[in-house]
Design a protein around this motif. Structure first.
Motif, PDB file in Angstrom:
ATOM      1  N   VAL A   1      72.228 -55.331   4.095  1.00  0.00           N
ATOM      2  CA  VAL A   1      72.805 -54.007   4.934  1.00  0.00           C
ATOM      3  C   VAL A   1      73.154 -54.629   6.161  1.00  0.00           C
ATOM      4  O   VAL A   1      72.270 -55.529   6.901  1.00  0.00           O
TER       5      VAL A   1
ATOM      6  N   TYR B   1      58.867 -63.299   2.598  1.00  0.00           N
ATOM      7  CA  TYR B   1      59.337 -62.034   2.761  1.00  0.00           C
ATOM      8  C   TYR B   1      59.607 -61.489   1.427  1.00  0.00           C
ATOM      9  O   TYR B   1      59.060 -60.635   0.868  1.00  0.00           O
TER      10      TYR B   1
ATOM     11  N   THR C   1      72.169 -54.732   9.836  1.00  0.00           N
ATOM     12  CA  THR C   1      71.221 -54.163  10.828  1.00  0.00           C
ATOM     13  C   THR C   1      70.955 -55.158  11.633  1.00  0.00           C
ATOM     14  O   THR C   1      71.674 -56.439  11.437  1.00  0.00           O
ATOM     15  N   GLU C   2      70.060 -55.222  12.269  1.00  0.00           N
ATOM     16  CA  GLU C   2      69.294 -56.504  13.016  1.00  0.00           C
ATOM     17  C   GLU C   2      68.505 -57.396  12.418  1.00  0.00           C
ATOM     18  O   GLU C   2      67.894 -58.406  12.821  1.00  0.00           O
TER      19      GLU C   2
ATOM     20  N   ILE D   1      67.909 -48.994   9.386  1.00  0.00           N
ATOM     21  CA  ILE D   1      67.827 -48.062   8.498  1.00  0.00           C
ATOM     22  C   ILE D   1      66.855 -46.864   8.962  1.00  0.00           C
ATOM     23  O   ILE D   1      66.987 -45.661   8.579  1.00  0.00           O
TER      24      ILE D   1
ATOM     25  N   SER E   1      63.373 -47.533  15.555  1.00  0.00           N
ATOM     26  CA  SER E   1      64.275 -47.833  16.725  1.00  0.00           C
ATOM     27  C   SER E   1      65.548 -48.768  16.280  1.00  0.00           C
ATOM     28  O   SER E   1      66.079 -48.883  17.261  1.00  0.00           O
TER      29      SER E   1
ATOM     30  N   ASP F   1      52.670 -51.511  17.850  1.00  0.00           N
ATOM     31  CA  ASP F   1      53.214 -52.703  17.187  1.00  0.00           C
ATOM     32  C   ASP F   1      52.118 -52.814  16.027  1.00  0.00           C
ATOM     33  O   ASP F   1      50.997 -52.691  15.823  1.00  0.00           O
ATOM     34  N   LEU F   2      52.992 -52.568  14.887  1.00  0.00           N
ATOM     35  CA  LEU F   2      52.451 -52.427  13.636  1.00  0.00           C
ATOM     36  C   LEU F   2      51.776 -53.730  12.952  1.00  0.00           C
ATOM     37  O   LEU F   2      51.028 -53.749  11.934  1.00  0.00           O
TER      38      LEU F   2
ATOM     39  N   GLY G   1      59.547 -48.177  12.045  1.00  0.00           N
ATOM     40  CA  GLY G   1      60.620 -49.087  12.321  1.00  0.00           C
ATOM     41  C   GLY G   1      61.649 -47.904  12.735  1.00  0.00           C
ATOM     42  O   GLY G   1      63.025 -48.109  12.170  1.00  0.00           O
TER      43      GLY G   1
ATOM     44  N   SER H   1      61.289 -51.283   0.209  1.00  0.00           N
ATOM     45  CA  SER H   1      61.244 -52.534  -0.209  1.00  0.00           C
ATOM     46  C   SER H   1      62.398 -53.353  -0.023  1.00  0.00           C
ATOM     47  O   SER H   1      62.996 -53.195   1.063  1.00  0.00           O
TER      48      SER H   1
ATOM     49  N   LYS I   1      57.602 -57.871  -0.286  1.00  0.00           N
ATOM     50  CA  LYS I   1      58.441 -56.928  -0.908  1.00  0.00           C
ATOM     51  C   LYS I   1      58.164 -56.787  -2.298  1.00  0.00           C
ATOM     52  O   LYS I   1      58.301 -55.598  -2.914  1.00  0.00           O
TER      53      LYS I   1
ATOM     54  N   ASN J   1      59.370 -47.776   6.519  1.00  0.00           N
ATOM     55  CA  ASN J   1      60.374 -48.611   6.912  1.00  0.00           C
ATOM     56  C   ASN J   1      60.189 -49.872   7.527  1.00  0.00           C
ATOM     57  O   ASN J   1      61.032 -50.935   7.160  1.00  0.00           O
TER      58      ASN J   1
ATOM     59  N   GLY K   1      70.017 -54.378  -1.280  1.00  0.00           N
ATOM     60  CA  GLY K   1      70.518 -55.581  -0.886  1.00  0.00           C
ATOM     61  C   GLY K   1      70.792 -55.652   0.549  1.00  0.00           C
ATOM     62  O   GLY K   1      70.182 -54.895   1.199  1.00  0.00           O
TER      63      GLY K   1
ATOM     64  N   ARG L   1      58.007 -50.669  18.145  1.00  0.00           N
ATOM     65  CA  ARG L   1      57.531 -51.040  19.304  1.00  0.00           C
ATOM     66  C   ARG L   1      58.435 -50.816  20.582  1.00  0.00           C
ATOM     67  O   ARG L   1      57.954 -50.699  21.759  1.00  0.00           O
ATOM     68  N   ARG L   2      59.678 -50.676  20.400  1.00  0.00           N
ATOM     69  CA  ARG L   2      60.507 -50.484  21.452  1.00  0.00           C
ATOM     70  C   ARG L   2      60.869 -49.012  22.140  1.00  0.00           C
ATOM     71  O   ARG L   2      61.581 -48.040  21.334  1.00  0.00           O
TER      72      ARG L   2
HETATM   73  N1  LIG Z   1      68.933 -55.161   6.504  1.00  0.00           N
HETATM   74  C1  LIG Z   1      68.837 -55.625   5.244  1.00  0.00           C
HETATM   75  O1  LIG Z   1      69.825 -56.500   4.883  1.00  0.00           O
HETATM   76  C2  LIG Z   1      67.587 -55.254   4.240  1.00  0.00           C
HETATM   77  C3  LIG Z   1      67.628 -55.463   3.076  1.00  0.00           C
HETATM   78  C4  LIG Z   1      66.737 -55.017   2.227  1.00  0.00           C
HETATM   79  C5  LIG Z   1      65.414 -54.361   2.755  1.00  0.00           C
HETATM   80  N2  LIG Z   1      65.690 -54.086   4.045  1.00  0.00           N
HETATM   81  C6  LIG Z   1      64.190 -53.333   4.585  1.00  0.00           C
HETATM   82  O2  LIG Z   1      64.787 -52.609   5.302  1.00  0.00           O
HETATM   83  C7  LIG Z   1      63.515 -52.199   6.519  1.00  0.00           C
HETATM   84  C8  LIG Z   1      64.337 -51.922   7.744  1.00  0.00           C
HETATM   85  O3  LIG Z   1      64.867 -53.075   8.040  1.00  0.00           O
HETATM   86  P1  LIG Z   1      66.432 -53.046   8.880  1.00  0.00           P
HETATM   87  O4  LIG Z   1      67.491 -53.515   7.994  1.00  0.00           O
HETATM   88  O5  LIG Z   1      66.650 -51.622   9.417  1.00  0.00           O
HETATM   89  O6  LIG Z   1      65.896 -53.959  10.066  1.00  0.00           O
HETATM   90  P2  LIG Z   1      66.056 -53.737  11.611  1.00  0.00           P
HETATM   91  O7  LIG Z   1      67.225 -53.257  12.305  1.00  0.00           O
HETATM   92  O8  LIG Z   1      65.602 -55.164  12.039  1.00  0.00           O
HETATM   93  O9  LIG Z   1      64.882 -53.009  11.965  1.00  0.00           O
HETATM   94  C9  LIG Z   1      63.638 -53.226  11.855  1.00  0.00           C
HETATM   95  C10 LIG Z   1      62.554 -51.921  12.514  1.00  0.00           C
HETATM   96  O10 LIG Z   1      61.184 -52.445  12.117  1.00  0.00           O
HETATM   97  C11 LIG Z   1      60.699 -52.448  13.308  1.00  0.00           C
HETATM   98  N3  LIG Z   1      59.627 -53.377  13.405  1.00  0.00           N
HETATM   99  C12 LIG Z   1      59.428 -54.753  13.220  1.00  0.00           C
HETATM  100  N4  LIG Z   1      58.468 -55.251  13.595  1.00  0.00           N
HETATM  101  C13 LIG Z   1      57.465 -54.370  14.012  1.00  0.00           C
HETATM  102  C14 LIG Z   1      56.444 -54.238  14.393  1.00  0.00           C
HETATM  103  N5  LIG Z   1      55.607 -55.402  14.890  1.00  0.00           N
HETATM  104  N6  LIG Z   1      55.711 -53.059  14.827  1.00  0.00           N
HETATM  105  C15 LIG Z   1      56.523 -51.928  14.788  1.00  0.00           C
HETATM  106  N7  LIG Z   1      57.759 -51.976  14.363  1.00  0.00           N
HETATM  107  C16 LIG Z   1      58.151 -53.045  13.826  1.00  0.00           C
HETATM  108  C17 LIG Z   1      61.815 -52.610  14.472  1.00  0.00           C
HETATM  109  O11 LIG Z   1      61.243 -52.078  15.587  1.00  0.00           O
HETATM  110  P3  LIG Z   1      60.684 -52.833  16.954  1.00  0.00           P
HETATM  111  O12 LIG Z   1      61.515 -53.999  17.131  1.00  0.00           O
HETATM  112  O13 LIG Z   1      61.121 -51.776  18.037  1.00  0.00           O
HETATM  113  O14 LIG Z   1      59.275 -52.765  16.892  1.00  0.00           O
HETATM  114  C18 LIG Z   1      62.951 -51.904  13.756  1.00  0.00           C
HETATM  115  O15 LIG Z   1      62.873 -50.500  14.154  1.00  0.00           O
HETATM  116  C19 LIG Z   1      62.609 -53.550   6.437  1.00  0.00           C
HETATM  117  O16 LIG Z   1      61.704 -53.083   5.723  1.00  0.00           O
HETATM  118  C20 LIG Z   1      63.662 -54.421   5.578  1.00  0.00           C
HETATM  119  O17 LIG Z   1      62.621 -55.413   4.988  1.00  0.00           O
HETATM  120  C21 LIG Z   1      66.502 -54.612   4.679  1.00  0.00           C
END
Ligand SMILES: NC(=O)c1ccc[n+]([C@@H]2O[C@H](COP(=O)([O-])OP(=O)(O)OC[C@H]3O[C@@H](n4cnc5c(N)ncnc54)[C@H](OP(=O)(O)O)[C@@H]3O)[C@@H](O)[C@H]2O)c1
Length: 266
Positions: free
Chosen positions: A192, A159, A194-195, A20, A17, A67-68, A15, A145, A163, A94, A190, A40-41
Motif C-alpha cells: 500500500v 517484520y 504510505t510512509e 492506513i 497520524s 510512543d507505543l 497509528g 496484520s 505479523k 494499526n 499487500g 507519536r506525532r
Molecule cells: N503500507 C504497506 O505496504 C503495508 C502492508 C501491509 C501491512 N501494513 C501495516 O499497516 C499498518 C499501518 O501502516 P501504514 O502503511 O499506514 O504505515 P505508515 O504510513 O508508516 O503509518 C504507521 C503509523 O504507525 C505509527 N507508529 C509507528 N511507530 C509508532 C510508535 N512507536 N508509537 C506510536 N505509533 C507509532 C505512526 O505514527 P507516528 O510516527 O506519528 O508515531 C503512523 O501513524 C502497519 O501495522 C503496517 O505493518 C502496511
C-alpha cells in the motif's frame, strides 16, 4: 460470529497520524460517535482532529500522543482511558513498522521497537480493553496484520514474524470470544502506498525496489475492507483480488517449496 455496528461506536485507532490509520479515522467520521487517535506525532494528530471536527463540530475526537514502543506509555494510555471513563468498543491496532535488510546487520534497537509496537502494544491494549467489551457484550478488535504474515520473508524476517503473531493471535482470541458479542478480525494487506516503505528502509541499505504496480491497493480500499470485515463479522481479509489470489496460492504451497523459492527472492 457477531457483526459489529459502527454507528455511534467509540473507536481507538493506533497509528492514526499517517497512512492506513489516518484513513480509518476519515472513514469512521460520520459513523462513529467518538474517536481516540494515538501515535507519536502530536501535530499530525491535531491536524487530523481539526479536519474531522471542522465538518462536524459535535464529533468528539480525543488525541493521545503516545510512543507505543514504550511499555510505560502504553500503561499510561490504558490508565487514562479508565480515568476518563472512555469505553472503547472498537479497537483498531494499526500502528506498525518494518525493517528491510538482513537480520544479522539489523539495529538491535530497531528490532526491539518493531516487536514492541507490532506485538507488545497490540497485545497489551487488547488485554486491557477486552474485559470491558465482554462485560458490555459488544465490541470489535481489528488487528492490522499483513500478507507478510503468511510466509517467512528473508530480508524482512522480524517484520514478517511479528505479523505472523498478529494473524495467529487474532484467530485464537476470535475463537475464544465466540458467543460473547465481541468480534475479532485481521486485515492482511499487500503493498500500500504510505510512509511504511520509507520508514522500513535502512539508512545504510540499498534502495528497495517497490513491488509491481498492479499488486498495490489504495489506502482507501484497505481501510474500507477492514471496516467491512468488522461489520460483517469476518475473521480475515486480504484487500484486492490479485493479493487474495496470490495469498491463496502461498497458503496452499507446502513449506519445502516456499523454502526453495525463497533462495531466489534474496
Ligand atoms: N503500507 C504497506 O505496504 C503495508 C502492508 C501491509 C501491512 N501494513 C501495516 O499497516 C499498518 C499501518 O501502516 P501504514 O502503511 O499506514 O504505515 P505508515 O504510513 O508508516 O503509518 C504507521 C503509523 O504507525 C505509527 N507508529 C509507528 N511507530 C509508532 C510508535 N512507536 N508509537 C506510536 N505509533 C507509532 C505512526 O505514527 P507516528 O510516527 O506519528 O508515531 C503512523 O501513524 C502497519 O501495522 C503496517 O505493518 C502496511
Amino acid at each position: 460470529m457477531s457483526r459489529f455496528d459502527l454507528k455511534n461506536c467509540c473507536a481507538l485507532i493506533t497509528g492514526a497520524s499517517a497512512g492506513i490509520g489516518r484513513e480509518f479515522a476519515r472513514q469512521l467520521a460520520g459513523r462513529a460517535g467518538s474517536l481516540v487517535l494515538v501515535a507519536r506525532r502530536r501535530d499530525r494528530l491535531e491536524e487530523l482532529r481539526h479536519e474531522l471536527t471542522r465538518r462536524d463540530p459535535n464529533f468528539k475526537v480525543h488525541i493521545r500522543p503516545t510512543d507505543l514502543s514504550d511499555e510505560n506509555a502504553v500503561t499510561d494510555l490504558c490508565g487514562w482511558l479508565e480515568r476518563e471513563k472512555i469505553a472503547i468498543d472498537l479497537l483498531i491496532n494499526n500502528a506498525g513498522l518494518g525493517d528491510r535488510g538482513p537480520f544479522a546487520t539489523s539495529e538491535p534497537k530497531r528490532v526491539q521497537e518493531m516487536m514492541a509496537v507490532n506485538v507488545m502494544a497490540l497485545t497489551v491494549l487488547t488485554r486491557s480493553l477486552l474485559p470491558g467489551m465482554i462485560a458490555r457484550k459488544r465490541g470489535a478488535i481489528l488487528n492490522v496484520s499483513s500478507s507478510a504474515s503468511f510466509l517467512p520473508i528473508p530480508g524482512f524476517a522480524v517484520y514478517a514474524a511479528t505479523k505472523a503473531y498478529v494473524t495467529s493471535f487474532s484467530e485464537a482470541i476470535r475463537a475464544e470470544l465466540h458467543g460473547t458479542g465481541v468480534t475479532v478480525a485481521s486485515l492482511c494487506p499487500g503493498p500500500v502506498h504510505t510512509e511504511f516503505s520509507q520508514v522500513a528502509q535502512r539508512a545504510s541499505g540499498s534502495r528497495e525496489k517497490s513491488g509491481p504496480k498492479f499488486t498495490y491497493v489504495s489506502v482507501e480500499d484497505v481501510a474500507r475492507a477492514g471496516l467491512n470485515a468488522i461489520e460483517r463479522g469476518r475473521p480475515l481479509v486480504i484487500p484486492g483480488f490479485l493479493m487474495k489470489l496470490a495469498m491463496a496460492i502461498v497458503r496452499l504451497t507446502p513449506m519445502p517449496l516456499l523454502r526453495f523459492a525463497s533462495r531466489f527472492g534474496k
